[in-house]
Design a protein around this motif. Structure first.
Motif, PDB file in Angstrom:
ATOM      1  N   ILE A  11      14.363   2.973 -18.612  1.00 58.32           N
ATOM      2  CA  ILE A  11      14.665   4.062 -19.539  1.00 58.32           C
ATOM      3  C   ILE A  11      15.389   5.155 -18.754  1.00 58.32           C
ATOM      4  O   ILE A  11      14.818   5.775 -17.862  1.00 58.32           O
ATOM      5  N   TYR A  34      18.151   1.568 -21.276  1.00 59.75           N
ATOM      6  CA  TYR A  34      18.292   2.289 -22.538  1.00 59.75           C
ATOM      7  C   TYR A  34      18.498   3.775 -22.234  1.00 59.75           C
ATOM      8  O   TYR A  34      17.769   4.361 -21.433  1.00 59.75           O
ATOM      9  N   ARG A 126      20.115   5.108 -27.540  1.00 60.46           N
ATOM     10  CA  ARG A 126      18.739   4.633 -27.731  1.00 60.46           C
ATOM     11  C   ARG A 126      17.793   5.668 -27.116  1.00 60.46           C
ATOM     12  O   ARG A 126      17.425   5.581 -25.943  1.00 60.46           O
ATOM     13  N   LEU A 128      14.397   7.204 -26.526  1.00 57.49           N
ATOM     14  CA  LEU A 128      13.003   6.799 -26.588  1.00 57.49           C
ATOM     15  C   LEU A 128      12.148   7.932 -27.160  1.00 57.49           C
ATOM     16  O   LEU A 128      12.238   9.080 -26.722  1.00 57.49           O
ATOM     17  N   THR A 129      11.307   7.604 -28.129  1.00 56.86           N
ATOM     18  CA  THR A 129      10.393   8.605 -28.694  1.00 56.86           C
ATOM     19  C   THR A 129       8.944   8.347 -28.307  1.00 56.86           C
ATOM     20  O   THR A 129       8.153   9.286 -28.243  1.00 56.86           O
ATOM     21  N   ALA A 131       6.127   5.347 -26.068  1.00 60.26           N
ATOM     22  CA  ALA A 131       5.839   4.089 -25.370  1.00 60.26           C
ATOM     23  C   ALA A 131       4.344   3.830 -25.492  1.00 60.26           C
ATOM     24  O   ALA A 131       3.528   4.675 -25.111  1.00 60.26           O
ATOM     25  N   LEU A 141       8.096  -0.009 -27.068  1.00 59.61           N
ATOM     26  CA  LEU A 141       8.949   1.173 -27.058  1.00 59.61           C
ATOM     27  C   LEU A 141       9.487   1.415 -28.453  1.00 59.61           C
ATOM     28  O   LEU A 141       9.970   0.489 -29.117  1.00 59.61           O
ATOM     29  N   THR A 142       9.423   2.670 -28.888  1.00 61.74           N
ATOM     30  CA  THR A 142       9.982   3.043 -30.177  1.00 61.74           C
ATOM     31  C   THR A 142      11.074   4.066 -29.945  1.00 61.74           C
ATOM     32  O   THR A 142      10.873   5.053 -29.212  1.00 61.74           O
ATOM     33  N   PHE A 143      12.223   3.844 -30.594  1.00 59.15           N
ATOM     34  CA  PHE A 143      13.387   4.710 -30.400  1.00 59.15           C
ATOM     35  C   PHE A 143      13.624   5.567 -31.640  1.00 59.15           C
ATOM     36  O   PHE A 143      13.059   5.312 -32.714  1.00 59.15           O
ATOM     37  N   THR A 148      12.397  -0.936 -32.268  1.00 55.09           N
ATOM     38  CA  THR A 148      11.350  -1.109 -31.270  1.00 55.09           C
ATOM     39  C   THR A 148      11.705  -2.237 -30.316  1.00 55.09           C
ATOM     40  O   THR A 148      12.439  -3.168 -30.675  1.00 55.09           O
ATOM     41  N   ASP A 158      13.673   8.532 -16.739  1.00 52.49           N
ATOM     42  CA  ASP A 158      14.146   9.402 -17.815  1.00 52.49           C
ATOM     43  C   ASP A 158      13.888  10.881 -17.561  1.00 52.49           C
ATOM     44  O   ASP A 158      13.760  11.671 -18.483  1.00 52.49           O
ATOM     45  N   LYS A 163       9.410  10.395 -21.244  1.00 56.09           N
ATOM     46  CA  LYS A 163       8.530   9.855 -22.279  1.00 56.09           C
ATOM     47  C   LYS A 163       7.687   8.695 -21.743  1.00 56.09           C
ATOM     48  O   LYS A 163       6.739   8.253 -22.393  1.00 56.09           O
TER      49      LYS A 163
END
Length: 394
Positions: A11, A34, A126, A128-129, A131, A141-143, A148, A158, A163
């Motif tokens: 990330i 990402y 992408r 990342l919001t 993990a 992982l949710t973006f 996901t 990151d 995140k």
């Protein structure tokens, strides 16, 4: 819909994240990176960096990119000078042309790393919001686009507000008390001749205790400058940074009494001022081993800018890539070996960074740094590396 990533998921497509991806690629280990940016050109990557032989340059050597790096060095950009608030030169050290710590633009270093990776390695746009652990060393992982990805080995590269870090550590970066106001001046020889003369061919430090100007001559007839102020966050919140002219006037007024050619760095800047609050983690930031995830660079050990941030991030990435390649099928052994070395190095660098900032902005400013550059104190010359891309905007 959930997709499944490569065996290694990174990330963040900063210098550290791209370095680990490059080293893994050299060893035939599939990797996907990402990044929240919409493209490689989505934002300015910051100013010049001096990569050091023992870390940043070593990382590029491990990545097989030493020749590409030599081609982007800003020849003559390694000089340093120290001024007082009236513009008097107290110390000067010319660029000796050595490869000890040559200067190159952060964006150019990033470009050679990106160009060394197969197309599609970096997935742009992408953000990342979250993990979430799934067990057995895997994470979901949710973006921001609601997509996901299920990971194998997850690497958080990151940055300051990582995140990925909460999977390992409850620590949150705290404000250091110091902020940078970031500006550029263009066509300086013709449009800003007094600034060009004051800054010179390399780096310039104009200092008093707790505040000052840092500036660097960059390729393309550009001066990249920072106004450094020790103020609480609440003080900056009273400035509307969307009002560029008003911000220039407000910051310039704060520095009344400084030499006009120094105030011109902010008052006559060609780009809108950007506020970069400097945050830091504890010097000895460590965590207990959590299966399937680790951190590098600012995600692991963000500190005040003492000249080693990008260098250590890149060495983190190179050494992590080597460790993973050396232990195929055994990521836990690889991560444990990497973290043992990284923890010791990051603690030492965090302490050294604080000492550098104390030397440059402490009670003896500007005379402590001037004495160092003049050779009357026995330690290596420090630098304050560019903070673009590693510090948070308040």
């Amino acid at each position: 819909m959930t997709t499944y990533a490569s065996p290694v998921t990174v990330i963040g497509a900063g210098l550290g994240g791209l370095t680990v991806a490059r080293v893994l690629h050299l060893h035939g280990v599939p990797v996907t990176v990402y990044d929240a940016d919409t493209s490689a050109e989505a934002r300015n990557q910051g100013g010049q960096l001096d990569l050091h032989e023992h870390d940043g340059q070593l990382a590029l050597q491990i990545a097989g990119l030493s020749e590409e790096y030599r081609a982007i060095i800003h020849q003559g950009g390694g000089g340093q000078r120290v001024l007082d608030r009236l513009g008097t030169v107290l110390a000067e050290l010319p660029d000796d042309g050595s490869m000890t710590r040559p200067e190159a633009l952060r964006g150019d270093i990033r470009r050679i790393l990106l160009d060394s990776l197969p197309a599609g390695t970096v997935q742009w746009g992408r953000k990342l919001t979250s993990a979430k652990p799934l067990g057995r060393g895997r994470h979901l992982l949710t973006f921001a686009d609601a997509s996901t990805v299920e990971t194998g080995l997850l690497v958080g590269a990151d940055g300051t507000w990582s995140k990925v870090r909460p999977l390992l550590s409850a620590e949150t970066p705290v404000y250091s008390g110091m902020s940078y106001i970031d500006v550029h001046l263009h066509d300086v020889d013709e449009r800003h001749p007094a600034v060009a003369k004051t800054v010179g061919a390399g780096a310039m430090y104009a200092l008093t205790p707790g505040e000052g100007f840092l500036a660097h001559r960059e390729v393309g007839d550009v001066v990249h400058a920072y106004v450094v102020l020790h103020r609480p966050l609440e003080w900056f919140s009273g400035i509307d940074f969307d009002d560029a002219d008003g911000t220039r006037q407000r910051i310039a007024a704060e520095l009344a009494g400084w030499a006009p050619e120094l105030i011109s760095l902010i008052a006559d800047s060609d780009t809108g001022p950007i506020l970069r609050g400097i945050h830091r983690l504890p010097d000895r930031h460590r965590w207990h081993r959590v299966p399937g995830v680790t951190l590098l660079g600012d995600a692991a050990h963000v500190t005040v800018p003492g000249g080693e941030g990008a260098n250590t991030a890149m060495l983190d990435g190179a050494e992590l890539g080597q460790a993973i390649a050396a232990h195929p099928g055994d990521p836990e052994t690889a991560i444990a070996a990497y973290e043992e070395i990284m923890f010791r190095r990051s603690e030492a660098e965090a302490v050294a960074a604080r000492e550098t900032v104390d030397l440059i902005f402490g009670p003896g400013a500007p005379h402590g740094l001037a004495a160092l550059i003049n050779g009357t104190e026995g330690r290596d010359n420090p630098t304050i590396a560019d903070t673009g891309g590693r510090s948070s905007t308040v």
